[in-house]
Design a protein around this motif. Sequence first.
Motif, PDB file in Angstrom:
ATOM      1  N   LEU A  58      81.522  51.595 -41.349  1.00 56.15           N
ATOM      2  CA  LEU A  58      81.711  53.021 -41.059  1.00 56.15           C
ATOM      3  C   LEU A  58      82.518  53.705 -42.163  1.00 56.15           C
ATOM      4  O   LEU A  58      82.164  54.793 -42.622  1.00 56.15           O
ATOM      5  CB  LEU A  58      82.414  53.185 -39.711  1.00 56.15           C
ATOM      6  CG  LEU A  58      81.638  52.695 -38.478  1.00 56.15           C
ATOM      7  CD1 LEU A  58      82.506  52.823 -37.231  1.00 56.15           C
ATOM      8  CD2 LEU A  58      80.342  53.474 -38.306  1.00 56.15           C
ATOM      9  N   LEU A  59      83.610  53.049 -42.586  1.00 58.87           N
ATOM     10  CA  LEU A  59      84.520  53.662 -43.561  1.00 58.87           C
ATOM     11  C   LEU A  59      83.845  53.871 -44.911  1.00 58.87           C
ATOM     12  O   LEU A  59      83.900  54.970 -45.487  1.00 58.87           O
ATOM     13  CB  LEU A  59      85.765  52.791 -43.715  1.00 58.87           C
ATOM     14  CG  LEU A  59      86.838  53.299 -44.682  1.00 58.87           C
ATOM     15  CD1 LEU A  59      87.392  54.646 -44.223  1.00 58.87           C
ATOM     16  CD2 LEU A  59      87.966  52.268 -44.811  1.00 58.87           C
ATOM     17  N   SER A 107      80.653  53.891 -45.659  1.00 58.43           N
ATOM     18  CA  SER A 107      79.525  54.828 -45.567  1.00 58.43           C
ATOM     19  C   SER A 107      80.024  56.267 -45.531  1.00 58.43           C
ATOM     20  O   SER A 107      79.449  57.150 -46.183  1.00 58.43           O
ATOM     21  CB  SER A 107      78.703  54.526 -44.309  1.00 58.43           C
ATOM     22  OG  SER A 107      78.179  53.228 -44.352  1.00 58.43           O
ATOM     23  N   PHE A 108      81.101  56.511 -44.792  1.00 58.79           N
ATOM     24  CA  PHE A 108      81.669  57.857 -44.707  1.00 58.79           C
ATOM     25  C   PHE A 108      82.185  58.316 -46.068  1.00 58.79           C
ATOM     26  O   PHE A 108      81.901  59.448 -46.508  1.00 58.79           O
ATOM     27  CB  PHE A 108      82.812  57.866 -43.692  1.00 58.79           C
ATOM     28  CG  PHE A 108      83.600  59.144 -43.667  1.00 58.79           C
ATOM     29  CD1 PHE A 108      83.109  60.275 -43.021  1.00 58.79           C
ATOM     30  CD2 PHE A 108      84.834  59.224 -44.301  1.00 58.79           C
ATOM     31  CE1 PHE A 108      83.835  61.461 -43.001  1.00 58.79           C
ATOM     32  CE2 PHE A 108      85.566  60.403 -44.292  1.00 58.79           C
ATOM     33  CZ  PHE A 108      85.058  61.527 -43.642  1.00 58.79           C
ATOM     34  N   ILE A 109      82.918  57.458 -46.755  1.00 58.84           N
ATOM     35  CA  ILE A 109      83.473  57.814 -48.067  1.00 58.84           C
ATOM     36  C   ILE A 109      82.353  58.066 -49.077  1.00 58.84           C
ATOM     37  O   ILE A 109      82.409  59.007 -49.874  1.00 58.84           O
ATOM     38  CB  ILE A 109      84.420  56.707 -48.566  1.00 58.84           C
ATOM     39  CG1 ILE A 109      85.687  56.690 -47.708  1.00 58.84           C
ATOM     40  CG2 ILE A 109      84.781  56.911 -50.031  1.00 58.84           C
ATOM     41  CD1 ILE A 109      86.637  55.563 -48.046  1.00 58.84           C
ATOM     42  N   ASP A 157      79.321  59.109 -48.465  1.00 64.23           N
ATOM     43  CA  ASP A 157      78.640  60.363 -48.142  1.00 64.23           C
ATOM     44  C   ASP A 157      79.474  61.585 -48.515  1.00 64.23           C
ATOM     45  O   ASP A 157      78.945  62.586 -49.011  1.00 64.23           O
ATOM     46  CB  ASP A 157      78.317  60.412 -46.643  1.00 64.23           C
ATOM     47  CG  ASP A 157      77.175  59.493 -46.273  1.00 64.23           C
ATOM     48  OD1 ASP A 157      76.380  59.156 -47.162  1.00 64.23           O
ATOM     49  OD2 ASP A 157      77.090  59.089 -45.099  1.00 64.23           O
ATOM     50  N   VAL A 158      80.798  61.494 -48.283  1.00 64.38           N
ATOM     51  CA  VAL A 158      81.665  62.665 -48.470  1.00 64.38           C
ATOM     52  C   VAL A 158      82.173  62.777 -49.907  1.00 64.38           C
ATOM     53  O   VAL A 158      82.167  63.869 -50.502  1.00 64.38           O
ATOM     54  CB  VAL A 158      82.855  62.612 -47.483  1.00 64.38           C
ATOM     55  CG1 VAL A 158      83.810  63.786 -47.723  1.00 64.38           C
ATOM     56  CG2 VAL A 158      82.348  62.630 -46.047  1.00 64.38           C
ATOM     57  N   TYR A 159      82.615  61.665 -50.472  1.00 65.27           N
ATOM     58  CA  TYR A 159      83.267  61.707 -51.785  1.00 65.27           C
ATOM     59  C   TYR A 159      82.435  61.098 -52.917  1.00 65.27           C
ATOM     60  O   TYR A 159      82.825  61.169 -54.078  1.00 65.27           O
ATOM     61  CB  TYR A 159      84.615  60.993 -51.729  1.00 65.27           C
ATOM     62  CG  TYR A 159      85.569  61.599 -50.735  1.00 65.27           C
ATOM     63  CD1 TYR A 159      86.234  62.791 -51.016  1.00 65.27           C
ATOM     64  CD2 TYR A 159      85.793  60.998 -49.502  1.00 65.27           C
ATOM     65  CE1 TYR A 159      87.115  63.364 -50.093  1.00 65.27           C
ATOM     66  CE2 TYR A 159      86.662  61.553 -48.575  1.00 65.27           C
ATOM     67  CZ  TYR A 159      87.321  62.731 -48.882  1.00 65.27           C
ATOM     68  OH  TYR A 159      88.180  63.303 -47.964  1.00 65.27           O
ATOM     69  N   SER A 191      83.917  54.849 -52.925  1.00 63.29           N
ATOM     70  CA  SER A 191      83.893  53.699 -52.017  1.00 63.29           C
ATOM     71  C   SER A 191      84.222  52.410 -52.776  1.00 63.29           C
ATOM     72  O   SER A 191      84.907  51.523 -52.256  1.00 63.29           O
ATOM     73  CB  SER A 191      82.532  53.587 -51.331  1.00 63.29           C
ATOM     74  OG  SER A 191      81.496  53.410 -52.270  1.00 63.29           O
TER      75      SER A 191
END
Length: 415
Positions: free
Chosen positions: A364-365, A367-369, A371-373, A378
């Motif tokens: 989750l972490l 993938s989120f990073i 997508d966002v940053y 990552s």
Amino acid sequence: MKKKPFHFLWIGQSFANFGDVFYIVSVVSCLYHLTSKAMAAALVPFFVTLSLFISGIVAPIFFEKYKLKTLLSYGQLCKTFLLLFLSLFLQWGAEHHIAIVYVFVSLIAFLDGINNPIKNSLVPFIVSKEEILKANSFLNTLDQFIKLSAWPIGSLIVSAGSPFLLIHITLLFYIVSSILMFLLPIQEHTKKNTVQDKGLKNFLLSIRLGWEYTWRNVHAKSISFMSFFEGIGNGVWISAILYMYVKEQLHVGEEWWGYINSVFFGGMVIGGLLSVKFSQSVEKNQQFFVLFGPFCIAIVTLLFGTTTHGALALLYSALYGIIEQWKLICLQTILQKNARMDALPHVFAVQGVISSVTFGISTLLMSFIADVYGIRFSFYLSVCCFLISGWISYRQRKIWSYKENQKGEITGTIL
């Protein structure tokens, strides 16, 4: 390693490991054909991870009550029957009750979560203390080779035949593995239950045992903290991140995702083979591998995450696999030599829980990073996690010494 028990163990587990991959390939293929939805297939690893997490927590209850050989042999037999029922269900009505397929998948994974710590715990009983690292190297290399070869073999069988043909092959492999586990020639002793309370209190005390053993043993505690941060860092190697990396950073075809994975497992196989060949040298220098392994992995991860050249990405992936294998083999050997024998399955169960938790968090972490940053951030976070692991290893550098570990005595009995 030339003794009969070791041959029974590695041959039996090889059949089981091949079967584990084949059954996942066949179930994923069946689910996709039944539903035509990618989500139905993607839920399989989710339920597998969840079940491994749950079984890792409750496994000490079984370790306290039953002998390890009994759990290993009957666990494999139960997996065989579950797969038999699953194959019949998939052929005769799964399209109307897909949820039941996930129940079977969860039950099989639950049994794996109990059996996996047992496999690692049996090695010190079967081989001499001087051969533990060599045995671990051989078993880990075999495991990685199976992971490298079973997926394409399983996919070819599904393409040329059908998912049901692959399930039938898996059933045969499971039967052979079950027979070998029952024939495993290990002398069992009377099981001493260290938890005398009954009911809910007994349940909670049994679960707590593994965590207490891990916390009290400096080697197990240090390895657990390292595993946690490295598990988070390893999140950049999940399929979703690598797929994005291949498309957005390397700008190459999707097939490179498969190349990177294959080269990584190939690197682990090479690292394991070198450990088998030079086992004495690796063991005497285990402090070096454990101390500098995380830092080397951090450097390789940074290089991998910032390069835009496909050939270099493959090189770094292979290096990562080699270094990771050396480090894992040394840490596993140190743990087996320095933890109480009756505590080993509990400690390895804790390691399994940590692995499941970190996999979920990192998926989750990262993938989120990404997508966002962006994808590179990552990898930067992954590098930080490996550096923290390296710092923990450096803080405890004295306990990794070969001479220090030779003082540890393998005592107690769990069989």
